[in-house]
Design a protein around this motif. Structure first.
Motif, PDB file in Angstrom:
ATOM      1  N   ALA A 272       0.829  -1.210   0.000  1.00 60.29           N
ATOM      2  CA  ALA A 272       0.000   0.000   0.000  1.00 60.29           C
ATOM      3  C   ALA A 272       0.863   1.260   0.000  1.00 60.29           C
ATOM      4  O   ALA A 272       0.577   2.222  -0.731  1.00 60.29           O
ATOM      5  N   SER A 275       2.538   1.940  -3.270  1.00 59.04           N
ATOM      6  CA  SER A 275       1.578   2.317  -4.310  1.00 59.04           C
ATOM      7  C   SER A 275       1.045   3.736  -4.114  1.00 59.04           C
ATOM      8  O   SER A 275       0.353   4.256  -4.997  1.00 59.04           O
ATOM      9  N   THR A 276       1.339   4.329  -2.967  1.00 61.86           N
ATOM     10  CA  THR A 276       0.860   5.687  -2.696  1.00 61.86           C
ATOM     11  C   THR A 276       1.696   6.686  -3.492  1.00 61.86           C
ATOM     12  O   THR A 276       2.927   6.670  -3.426  1.00 61.86           O
ATOM     13  N   HIS A 340      -8.886   7.213  -7.298  1.00 65.00           N
ATOM     14  CA  HIS A 340      -7.996   6.054  -7.283  1.00 65.00           C
ATOM     15  C   HIS A 340      -6.808   6.258  -6.352  1.00 65.00           C
ATOM     16  O   HIS A 340      -6.261   5.292  -5.820  1.00 65.00           O
ATOM     17  N   LEU A 343      -7.232   4.688  -2.883  1.00 59.72           N
ATOM     18  CA  LEU A 343      -7.343   3.235  -2.697  1.00 59.72           C
ATOM     19  C   LEU A 343      -6.200   2.656  -1.857  1.00 59.72           C
ATOM     20  O   LEU A 343      -6.456   1.832  -0.977  1.00 59.72           O
ATOM     21  N   PRO A 344      -4.923   3.037  -2.095  1.00 56.86           N
ATOM     22  CA  PRO A 344      -3.855   2.503  -1.248  1.00 56.86           C
ATOM     23  C   PRO A 344      -4.049   2.820   0.239  1.00 56.86           C
ATOM     24  O   PRO A 344      -3.717   1.988   1.098  1.00 56.86           O
ATOM     25  N   PHE A 347      -6.595   0.464   1.573  1.00 57.55           N
ATOM     26  CA  PHE A 347      -5.993  -0.873   1.658  1.00 57.55           C
ATOM     27  C   PHE A 347      -5.045  -0.956   2.858  1.00 57.55           C
ATOM     28  O   PHE A 347      -4.964  -1.992   3.521  1.00 57.55           O
ATOM     29  N   SER A 761     -13.075  -1.622  -0.851  1.00 58.58           N
ATOM     30  CA  SER A 761     -11.916  -0.823  -1.273  1.00 58.58           C
ATOM     31  C   SER A 761     -10.689  -1.693  -1.453  1.00 58.58           C
ATOM     32  O   SER A 761      -9.911  -1.519  -2.406  1.00 58.58           O
ATOM     33  N   PHE A 765      -8.549  -2.213  -4.822  1.00 60.42           N
ATOM     34  CA  PHE A 765      -7.103  -1.989  -4.874  1.00 60.42           C
ATOM     35  C   PHE A 765      -6.385  -3.213  -5.447  1.00 60.42           C
ATOM     36  O   PHE A 765      -5.478  -3.087  -6.284  1.00 60.42           O
ATOM     37  N   CYS A 766      -6.796  -4.403  -5.000  1.00 62.41           N
ATOM     38  CA  CYS A 766      -6.151  -5.635  -5.481  1.00 62.41           C
ATOM     39  C   CYS A 766      -6.377  -5.825  -6.974  1.00 62.41           C
ATOM     40  O   CYS A 766      -5.451  -6.189  -7.714  1.00 62.41           O
ATOM     41  N   SER A 768      -7.003  -3.491  -9.236  1.00 61.49           N
ATOM     42  CA  SER A 768      -6.232  -2.479  -9.950  1.00 61.49           C
ATOM     43  C   SER A 768      -4.766  -2.865 -10.047  1.00 61.49           C
ATOM     44  O   SER A 768      -4.143  -2.773 -11.115  1.00 61.49           O
ATOM     45  N   ASN A 769      -4.207  -3.325  -8.943  1.00 59.72           N
ATOM     46  CA  ASN A 769      -2.792  -3.686  -8.937  1.00 59.72           C
ATOM     47  C   ASN A 769      -2.519  -5.006  -9.645  1.00 59.72           C
ATOM     48  O   ASN A 769      -1.426  -5.203 -10.173  1.00 59.72           O
TER      49      ASN A 769
END
Length: 808
Positions: A272, A275-276, A340, A343-344, A347, A761, A765-766, A768-769
């Protein structure tokens, strides 16, 4: 700097302790065989194998390992000496020839290597005994006593085992339960420190502070992985130290499994944070930051209890505190994020709550342990092991390793006898005591074994030259060598195989007497060892001709097949978590196997082959490992949603249909691309594919799309904003579901809403990644194909069309 110093000190102490135990055990064997009563020396006729037994058992061992080693040595002796006694008594040593003795060794080796459940140490001891019994009997001929000769070999093994037990008891025992407790304490501290750094990074006021905290956590992550490996190792040893007294059993309970579960949420928090895009987090306020800090302190208190209070069924930290802290964070979880970039953050909170719930989990009681015990525990360890080892089921996976071991040992003994009958057992013994449980990097292992043998032998010859007339001082000169080889065993250059070969090479010369001139013995042993290793390499090349890089490519395709099954299992339907977890475990095993093949291929010589593209495979392995984690978090989110949906009843089923459609679009995008990766990585070469198309006179049209799956590369052809729009659609539909919650001021409703928001959420996030990481894998596949086909232009869509045209 302080942590680095502590780690260096710990390595020194561990190596010195291991060297001391090994030296003590070898000293006991040396004093017994060199200065013991004549009757004892007569029965311990093979002190060389006593030293070998010591090295096999006592190296980096705990008391539990040594007690286990006693049973393994007994089992190995029964397994090898029974057939040997019978064959020597029926045939007679005088009737053996080079061919028959090699055949006898090969058959005995097959019997030992074939059972699947036999421990590796037991197999090595048994194979070494077989070599000693048969080859020495052949060398001695008519002077061999058919009954006493095998018993003397058993006695030589027994003195080595006894020396190991004494060495692990003096000057004080080294119990595995104590080592386990120490490592669990270190891991609890490690988890607490990493959690503190991750929360600091999450609450940081700028990017620089966040990056500083994240960089400080990286070495702790590596150290935590090593501690986890140690805990798993010691958990097996503890089983052999359990006492029958109930009031003492609690001292052998450990929180290792609970601590291992905490590693998963920490990995999610790291994902997380990486990814921020920017700090500070927009959604955080001063009150929220205080709540996060309080929750971090609460989890740290739980970790301290796990570390210090071993068998405790109740928690001293009240769970109500955690509930109050989570209430302060529920304002962050009130609505689904529409941006978006948020989301991190959600998460991170999801993983934080997951970590908090795992830290509060109750320890497994003794009753639960009995209910969930394995058949081995229910039927008795020894009975289950014996029945498992001698199972009559036959399959190719068991036959091939046994046949390889049998052929390697038989050829080593045969060529060793042809070269020198007097020292021929030194060609078979290195092969016997270095038998591997799984596939190895053949040339690297043989290289380090040869180097270790030469180093140890040269040191032994030098010691004999300096202290030729002083046997006690000559033996004492082994002490510094034990320390050196202890470090060699932990080095990347030599490892266990090279370090053990080095220590055995010196001990066999400095720890014995009446074996002839040391230099002559050293040359004979080095040559015989070379013969044995050459036979082992030759058998591996003949029976295992596939190179590690080829296996890595096949395994990579297998990983994509498992990944495709995982993506297809993602669903919001009932009981989908179980199916997804099962597929995720399969993928995790496949990725772990891929890592092993990559490690072998990196040290494999190229010869006339194309060099192994290590950097590309390592990138693909890292991406696949991240996908394994993301799929696990997806399963957790889906499972929690399933639990919460039961409270909502019919309203959930009506609202979730739109989410199902979004998830299906994601599965179509990611799944089709992963399926293509599976097909492409199976290609031998693009030239081979084109020749097949020409031979079968098959044409393909990119415009019409001969591919059976027209959605291939939908994920790769879409731009980032299009992918974002798909995730935005998922978030919008999630928001519609959450907005249907009523009575927001009701405590239970607020908690339910907060949980659903976090789970939805986290799943967004999962997904998307997963797509982003799949596109990273696409780049790696293109790079790999370009490496293998340097003269070709790589177009995955075109290659996919050709493959499907050929298959259809």
């Amino acid at each position: 700097m302080l942590a680095t110093t502590d780690r260096a000190r710990a390595v020194w102490l561990r190596c010195l302790a291991s060297a001391f135990r090994t030296a003590l055990a070898c000293t006991i064997v040396g004093c017994t065989t060199l200065y013991g009563p004549a009757a004892v020396q007569h029965h311990i006729a093979f002190p060389a194998f006593s030293y070998v037994t010591v090295i096999l058992i006592v190296t980096d061992a705990t008391l539990g390992d040594t007690l286990h080693g006693c049973w393994l040595a007994l089992y190995a002796t029964i397994q090898s000496m029974g057939p040997a006694l019978l064959s020597l008594w029926l045939i007679g040593p005088a009737r053996f020839t080079n061919g028959t003795i090699s055949l006898a060794v090969a058959l005995g080796a097959f019997v030992v290597a074939f059972p699947e459940g036999t421990h590796l140490i037991a197999k090595r001891i048994a194979l070494g005994q077989i070599v000693i019994v048969y080859v020495i009997a052949f060398i001695s001929g008519v002077d061999t006593e058919a009954i006493m000769h095998p018993l003397n070999v058993a006695a030589s093994t027994a003195i080595g085992v006894l020396a190991c037990v004494i060495a692990l008891l003096l000057p004080y025992p080294r119990p595995a339960c104590w080592e386990l407790k120490q490592n669990c304490g270190r891991l609890a501290e490690n988890v607490s420190e990493r959690l503190n750094l991750y929360v600091k990074a999450f609450c940081a006021e700028d990017n620089a502070l966040a990056l500083t905290s994240m960089s400080q956590a990286k070495p702790l992550t590596i150290a935590g992985a090593k501690l986890l490996q140690s805990i798993k190792r010691y958990q097996e040893s503890v089983k052999w130290e359990r006492l029958p007294l109930k009031f003492l059993r609690n001292f052998y309970l450990n929180p290792g499994e609970r601590l291992q579960e905490l590693e998963i949420p920490l990995r999610g928090m790291e994902i997380a944070l990486t990814s921020t895009s920017s700090f500070p987090i927009r959604m955080l306020e001063a009150e929220n930051k205080q709540g996060l800090v309080q929750l971090e302190e609460h989890v740290s208190l739980n970790l301290k209890q796990i570390k210090n209070c071993f068998p405790r069924d109740s928690l001293t930290v009240p769970e109500s505190n955690a509930d109050k802290i989570m209430e302060s964070l529920q304002t962050l979880q009130a609505t689904i994020p529409t941006n978006h970039e948020d989301l991190p953050s959600f998460f991170f909170l999801f993983c934080m709550k997951l970590l908090q719930s795992k830290s509060l989990a109750k320890p497994i009681t003794s009753t639960q342990q009995k209910e969930s015990s394995t058949p081995c525990q229910k039927n008795g360890f020894f009975k289950s092991m014996w029945m498992g080892n001698w199972s009559t089921s036959v399959n190719c996976k068991r036959l091939m390793p046994a046949f390889k071991c049998s052929l390697s040992l038989g050829l080593a003994v045969l060529f060793g006898l042809i070269y020198s009958k007097k020292d021929s057992y030194w060609s078979g013994l290195p092969v016997a005591i270095s038998m591997a449980a799984a596939r190895e990097a053949t040339f690297k292992v043989a290289n380090v074994k040869a180097q270790g043998t030469v180093l140890g032998t040269v040191y032994g010859v030098f010691g004999c030259f300096v202290f030729e007339r002083y046997l006690p001082i000559r033996f004492i000169s082994l002490l510094p060598w034990f320390v050196v080889t202890s470090f060699l065993r932990h080095s990347q250059m030599y490892g266990q195989a090279g370090g053990i070969s080095a220590v055995i090479g010196a001990v066999l010369i400095l720890g014995r007497k009446n074996f002839g001139p040391p230099s002559e013995f050293a040359i004979a042993r080095i040559v015989e060892t070379f013969i044995g290793l050459s036979c082992s390499i030759m058998v591996d090349l003949v029976l295992q001709p596939t190179r590690s890089c080829s296996l890595a490519k096949v395994q990579l395709s297998k990983c994509f097949g498992s990944l495709s099954a995982c993506v297809a299992s993602i669903s919001l339907a009932a009981k989908s978590k179980t199916n997804l977890l099962e597929k995720q475990r399969r993928l995790k095993l496949d990725v772990s196997e891929l890592g092993k093949f990559i490690g072998e291929a990196e040290v494999e010589p190229n010869f006339w082959f194309l060099p192994f593209h290590s950097a590309c495979y390592c990138k693909l392995l890292a991406s696949l490992s991240k996908l394994v984690d993301l799929l696990l978090f997806s399963a957790d989110a889906v499972g929690l949603l399933e639990q919460e949906s039961q409270k909502l009843g019919a309203s959930w089923k009506e609202s979730v249909n739109k989410l199902h459609a979004d998830v299906e679009i994601f599965k179509e995008m990611a799944g089709s691309l992963v399926k293509c990766f599976e097909d492409v990585t199976l290609l031998k070469s693009l030239t081979f594919l084109e020749k097949k198309l020409e031979n079968k006179n098959i044409s393909y049209d990119l415009e019409l799309g001969k591919s059976s799956n027209r959605n291939i590369f939908k994920a790769s052809s879409l731009k980032d904003d299009k992918i974002d729009s798909i995730i935005s659609s998922y978030l919008q539909h999630s928001k519609e579901i959450v907005d249907k919650f009523h009575a927001a001021d009701h405590e239970g409703e607020r908690e339910l809403k907060s949980q659903v928001v976090l789970c939805l959420s986290a799943l967004g996030f999962c997904m998307s990644n997963l797509i982003k990481e799949t596109r990273e894998i696409e780049k790696g596949i293109i790079e790999l194909l370009q490496w293998e086909n340097p003269s070709k232009h790589i177009n995955l869509y075109e290659i996919s069309c050709k493959i499907h045209a050929l298959n259809n």
